[in-house]
Scaffold this active site. Sequence first.
Site, mmCIF file in Angstrom:
data_model
loop_
_atom_site.group_PDB
_atom_site.id
_atom_site.type_symbol
_atom_site.label_atom_id
_atom_site.label_comp_id
_atom_site.label_asym_id
_atom_site.label_seq_id
_atom_site.Cartn_x
_atom_site.Cartn_y
_atom_site.Cartn_z
ATOM 1 N N HIS A 1 -31.655 44.709 -29.347
ATOM 2 C CA HIS A 1 -32.553 45.847 -29.602
ATOM 3 C C HIS A 1 -31.738 47.130 -29.504
ATOM 4 C CE1 HIS A 1 -36.577 43.703 -28.426
ATOM 5 N NE2 HIS A 1 -35.835 42.977 -29.256
ATOM 6 N N GLU B 1 -32.250 49.826 -27.886
ATOM 7 C CA GLU B 1 -32.121 50.317 -26.513
ATOM 8 C C GLU B 1 -31.045 49.560 -25.747
ATOM 9 O OE1 GLU B 1 -34.930 49.308 -28.166
ATOM 10 O OE2 GLU B 1 -36.683 49.899 -27.004
#
Length: 171
Positions: free
Chosen positions: A61, A63
């Site tokens: 992801h 993040e």
Amino acid sequence: MPDEPIIDLHSDDYFMGEALRQAGKAYEAGEVPIGAVIVRAGRIIARAFNQVELLKDATAHAEMLALTQAEEVMGDWRLTDCTLYVTKEPCPMCAGAMVHTRLARVVFGAADLKAGAAGSAMNLLQFPTLNHRSEVTPGVCEAECRALLQNFFAAQRLLPRPKNKSDARQE
């Protein structure tokens, strides 16, 4: 020129704009268009976009990739004086990593009512029994962040799909 607006390079809108640029890269790569940047002392120290399909890694992801970059830049896993900007509310996996890295603040664009872990479905970033809590700022550039996601999924629905999973494996 005195009538030109002054760009505040420390504003949430500015840094979310940078995260949106990263999300655009994900969109172009056929990934769910989520982008993230991490800021320390007014400077971007990490930039990333979703790369789950590109890397064949469910943990890739935006993040998570940005956190890893920031840790490398800082030379430490603790990001106590950093802010993460992300175009969509973090999932539980990403929010858990944010707690562990002790991010000071998390700013997100579009809420995720079904699985958001920064206040929508749950709030891991401020869970009372965990060892750290991050400040959360929701809804920054929300319309732009949401539109990018909606456009991506609308386009995905128009693509031809294999009839079943065994068909997909054969192609």
